[in-house]
Write a protein that holds these residues in place. Structure first.
Motif, mmCIF file in Angstrom:
data_model
loop_
_atom_site.group_PDB
_atom_site.id
_atom_site.type_symbol
_atom_site.label_atom_id
_atom_site.label_comp_id
_atom_site.label_asym_id
_atom_site.label_seq_id
_atom_site.Cartn_x
_atom_site.Cartn_y
_atom_site.Cartn_z
ATOM 1 N N ASP A 38 0.808 -1.219 0.000
ATOM 2 C CA ASP A 38 0.000 0.000 0.000
ATOM 3 C C ASP A 38 0.844 1.272 0.000
ATOM 4 O O ASP A 38 0.298 2.377 0.032
ATOM 5 C CB ASP A 38 -0.921 0.013 1.224
ATOM 6 N N LYS A 39 2.181 1.085 -0.002
ATOM 7 C CA LYS A 39 3.116 2.219 -0.020
ATOM 8 C C LYS A 39 2.870 3.176 1.134
ATOM 9 O O LYS A 39 2.818 4.398 0.969
ATOM 10 C CB LYS A 39 3.065 2.941 -1.361
ATOM 11 N N ASN A 40 2.705 2.605 2.318
ATOM 12 C CA ASN A 40 2.567 3.405 3.520
ATOM 13 C C ASN A 40 3.921 3.992 3.916
ATOM 14 O O ASN A 40 4.950 3.595 3.368
ATOM 15 C CB ASN A 40 2.010 2.540 4.660
ATOM 16 N N PRO A 41 3.951 4.921 4.872
ATOM 17 C CA PRO A 41 5.250 5.495 5.276
ATOM 18 C C PRO A 41 6.249 4.442 5.753
ATOM 19 O O PRO A 41 7.448 4.630 5.627
ATOM 20 C CB PRO A 41 4.862 6.454 6.411
ATOM 21 N N SER A 42 5.759 3.337 6.311
ATOM 22 C CA SER A 42 6.658 2.261 6.729
ATOM 23 C C SER A 42 5.986 0.921 6.450
ATOM 24 O O SER A 42 4.784 0.841 6.213
ATOM 25 C CB SER A 42 7.001 2.380 8.217
ATOM 26 N N ASP A 43 6.821 -0.138 6.490
ATOM 27 C CA ASP A 43 6.304 -1.477 6.218
ATOM 28 C C ASP A 43 5.296 -1.905 7.285
ATOM 29 O O ASP A 43 5.318 -1.428 8.419
ATOM 30 C CB ASP A 43 7.444 -2.493 6.183
ATOM 31 N N SER A 44 4.435 -2.848 6.895
ATOM 32 C CA SER A 44 3.511 -3.485 7.827
ATOM 33 C C SER A 44 3.799 -4.981 7.837
ATOM 34 O O SER A 44 4.491 -5.505 6.969
ATOM 35 C CB SER A 44 2.061 -3.223 7.398
ATOM 36 N N LEU A 45 3.231 -5.671 8.839
ATOM 37 C CA LEU A 45 3.425 -7.110 8.945
ATOM 38 C C LEU A 45 2.348 -7.842 8.155
ATOM 39 O O LEU A 45 1.157 -7.569 8.302
ATOM 40 C CB LEU A 45 3.386 -7.541 10.413
ATOM 41 N N TYR A 46 2.803 -8.783 7.313
ATOM 42 C CA TYR A 46 1.896 -9.598 6.510
ATOM 43 C C TYR A 46 2.160 -11.067 6.802
ATOM 44 O O TYR A 46 3.173 -11.427 7.413
ATOM 45 C CB TYR A 46 2.091 -9.313 5.018
#
Length: 790
Positions: free
Chosen positions: A62-70
């Protein structure tokens, strides 16, 4: 209309130059150097759920400011799900300490101690003492758990809930050391006072008698280990809780250099505290043993280590200096206990990094028995060898009599076992390749390990019998395979990349001969729109006969301009002429663009690069800018002889160590290199840090010859070509002071064929796309004008 021949020739050369500059690329510096998110999103930090059913990884589609956990479930590999905040809070972290049969795992969270039960798939809080609790470990009796709290060792009994404090350690001086020591003047004054005043003398005598009586009749105080000036850490409790080892440290990194920040939000210039310079590290580390049964502690004795007083060979270059033969300072690692608790192992490094000893620690008296000594007149290093405070690959086999470790004894880092009873040593792996990250299987009957056996530019994952033998190759994707093995060892989550393909996540059953299944596909459409080159992996012969690995980018014949650019990777000890996605991905893309424009580009794993064994790693000992520079020159000769490169059209660029080499190239090989861009470069090694520099050049006060022949600032008078210097002003690694001093030197030498570009908000690793863009637009302009506009 007829034109004079000379006008026709002038027109021809003008048109030729126009044609050169008309060569285009669908890439641009602005495109390459924008926020890396434009390339897509790629998986990082791969971990398994404890039940071996789920793969977790950081991702950012989603190109958020930082990575997320998937996460991806083994039962549904086609579905990538984002982990909810609620689920994440209830997850057991990937790190912890398992019991012997891997059914229970200890871990800490917010300072409290938890145990995870694999069969119940449930965590339970065991202890919360209101502070940070660390280093939890199952003891031989797994109902007992050892842990560290406030610099002391404790044992928690899970059956009765009792907590026993094993040690009494205080980070302070002993009472007798704290007593005020009187000066000669104070002693004289007291004696005079007592001799003159009878009542004062009488009271003093009565007070002394009272103290002596109380001391004689008092119950003995429990033993306390006073650490004095040492700070305490790294407590290790033996499996039977009869001994505790503790690492003691006096940290003194010397005088720090202040780096001015001219663009602080306050509007004032603020100093950033940075590292000290080489030769200014006075840190001391030792190990103590706390004997629980005897209620006492003692220091580990390193004075009898073989060769502890050996002088390094370089001292022969200073015949007029008197060298004192003395016991060298060492750093002792934490103890590693055998499973049955009968033995302990330590890794010891000399502070000059010429020696690494692996020794048995006698827990009863702190003495040592050396099992293996690795001596290197350059410096001890290599995969799995370990650095100052860690033992690297080091441990016990389940028979409690064999140890395992890695060593460069053969010239390459390999895995060894050694029988501590008779000293027999056996290499489990051998050959002209290196071993990375070996670990024992769950049943302790096999090894899992990564090696470069297939090719120095590839990494594959293997399984091997415990005492050596045929290795079973478990990965088959080309490039680099970073394997995360599921806890039950049935599956592999593989992070793989190739020269022109960034990292993706794959899945494969362990031992299966089928192809790995790709789980992610993160490249953006914009990134996929360009046909990224697979550089040609080559070797060329250096002047001293060595075969030098390199990556080559060759332009189409229709656009070739007969100019060459040499890219020099940074870090020194780093590999870049490999077959996986480079950490220098911006430079890889820039090299693609240069090739589109007609340049031939070569990227060399020069002497000191990693991945090629001990001799390659230490090829720069006492002379940086020696063989590492001559490898660049020999690479250019290879291009001239085999790819039709014009000797008058060769440029070079690189950052950090690559910037240093660029300066040495322009100063010492001006006939070879006509232009160069030196980014965030070291100009004088006496001004760099201790940990890196002292290994290679020793210390400047001890080995000034090595520093003088290795530092560009001493050779600036040799500059003939066009030089571009670029540096971040708040660089806390290679300080801006480096290029300021070199700038003054160039001014004093009257040189006028150089430029300095500064970046006020950048440290060593640039972060702003605008800075990257400006930096590389200047580099491209340099090459176009200096190499083509002739």
């Amino acid at each position: 209309m007829n034109r004079p021949l000379h006008l026709m020739l002038i027109a021809f050369f003008v048109l030729s130059n126009c044609a050169l500059f008309a060569q285009t690329s669908s890439l641009s510096v602005e495109k390459i150097m924008q926020d890396p998110k434009w390339m897509g999103t790629f998986p990082e930090r791969i971990n398994w759920g404890s039940q071996s059913k789920t793969i977790y990884f950081d991702y950012n589609p989603d190109k958020n400011p930082s990575d997320s956990l998937y996460k991806i479930s083994v039962n549904n590999l086609d579905n990538i799900e984002k982990v909810s905040l609620a689920e994440r809070k209830n997850m057991t972290g990937p790190y912890g300490t398992w019991n012997a049969d891997h059914t229970k795992k200890l871990y800490t969270e917010d300072g409290a101690l938890y145990v995870y039960d694999l069969k119940k798939d449930r965590s339970q809080q065991l202890i919360d003492l209101g502070g940070r609790l660390g280093n939890p470990t199952f003891l031989a009796n797994e109902n007992q758990i050892a842990f560290e709290f406030e610099n002391n060792a404790y044992v928690f009994d899970t059956e009765d809930g009792n907590i026993e404090k094993l040690t009494k350690i205080k980070e302070e001086k002993a009472p007798e050391e704290r007593e005020k020591k009187s000066s000669e003047k104070d002693k004289w004054l007291k004696e005079e006072n007592l001799s003159l005043l009878q009542i004062v003398r009488k009271r003093e005598e009565q007070d002394s008698l009272s103290k002596a009586y109380r001391k004689m009749t008092a119950d003995p105080e429990p033993y306390t280990f006073y650490a004095g000036d040492w700070s305490v850490g790294g407590l290790q409790v033996a499996p039977k809780a009869d001994f505790v080892t503790l690492v003691l440290m006096k940290r003194d990194r010397g005088e720090s250099t202040n780096v001015p920040n001219y663009v602080d939000a306050s509007g004032y210039t603020e100093d950033l505290r940075a590292r000290s310079k080489v030769g200014d590290d006075k840190t001391e580390v030792t190990l103590a043993v706390y004997n629980i049964k005897k209620d006492t502690a003692y220091y580990v004795d390193t004075s009898k280590l073989p060769g502890i007083k050996d002088l390094p060979d370089y001292t022969k270059d200073y015949p007029d200096k008197e060298w004192e033969e003395k016991e060298r300072e060492v750093i002792v690692s934490q103890a590693t206990f055998s499973d049955d608790g009968s033995k302990a192992l330590v890794n010891i490094r000399s502070k000059d990094n010429k020696d690494r000893w692996i020794a048995l620690l006698n827990l009863e008296d702190g003495s040592l028995k050396t099992l293996d000594r690795q001596r290197d007149e350059a410096w001890i290093a290599g995969p799995g060898i370990g650095w100052s405070f860690g033992g690297g690959t080091l441990g016990w086999l389940p028979d409690n009599k064999h140890i395992y470790f890695q060593s460069e004894a053969s010239g390459y880092s390999h895995l060894y076992v050694l029988d501590v009873n008779n000293g027999t040593k056996k290499a489990l792996t051998e050959g002209e390749y290196e071993v990375f990250d070996p670990f024992l299987s769950k049943d302790k009957k096999s090894w899992f390990l990564t090696t470069s056996e297939v090719d120095p530019g590839e990494r594959h994952f293997y399984k091997m019998p415990l005492m050596g033998g045929k290795m079973q190759k478990l990965t088959n994707l080309p490039g680099k395979n970073e394997v995360s093995l599921s806890p039950d060892e049935k599956y592999m989550a593989i992070r793989n990349s190739f020269s022109n393909k960034p990292w993706e996540l794959y899945f494969k059953k362990t031992g299966s001969k089928s192809d790995a299944q790709q789980l992610t596909s993160g490249q953006s459409e914009a990134f996929k729109a360009y046909d990224w080159r697979v550089p040609k992996n080559i070797t060329f012969k250096a002047d001293d006969g060595a075969m030098v690995p390199a990556r080559l980018y060759v332009p189409e014949a229709s656009v070739k301009n007969n100019a060459a650019v040499v890219f020099v990777h940074g870090a020194g000890y780093l590999q870049n002429a490999h077959k996986w996605w480079s950490t220098y991905f911006r430079e890889y893309m820039f090299n693609n663009m240069l090739t589109d424009l007609g340049y031939t580009v070569i990227d060399i794993d020069y002497r000191a690069s990693s991945g090629y064994g001990r001799d390659w790693r230490t090829g720069i000992y006492r002379h940086m800018g020696g063989k590492d520079l001559s490898d660049q020159v020999d690479g250019v000769e290879y291009l001239i002889e085999n790819y039709g490169i014009d000797p008058e059209k060769v440029g070079v660029y690189g950052g950090s160590y690559g910037g240093f080499i660029t300066l040495m190239a322009l100063f010492n090989e001006p006939e070879t290199f006509k232009a160069g861009a030196a980014l965030r470069s070291v100009t004088d090694w006496a001004h760099y840090n201790h940990g890196y520099t002292a290994n290679i050049l020793n210390e400047p006060t001890q080995d000034p010859i090595a520093y003088k022949r290795s530092s560009p600032i001493y050779f600036a008078e040799g500059l003939k070509g066009d030089l571009l210097i670029e540096h971040g002003m708040v660089d806390t690694n290679v300080h801006f002071q480096d290029v300021v001093r070199l700038t003054q030197r160039l001014i004093e030498l009257g040189k006028d064929n150089w430029e300095l570009a500064v970046y006020p908000v950048e440290s060593h690793g640039f972060v702003e796309p605008s800075s990257w863009t400006d930096e590389y637009k200047r580099i491209l302009k340099l090459f176009n004008e200096s190499l083509l506009d002739k």
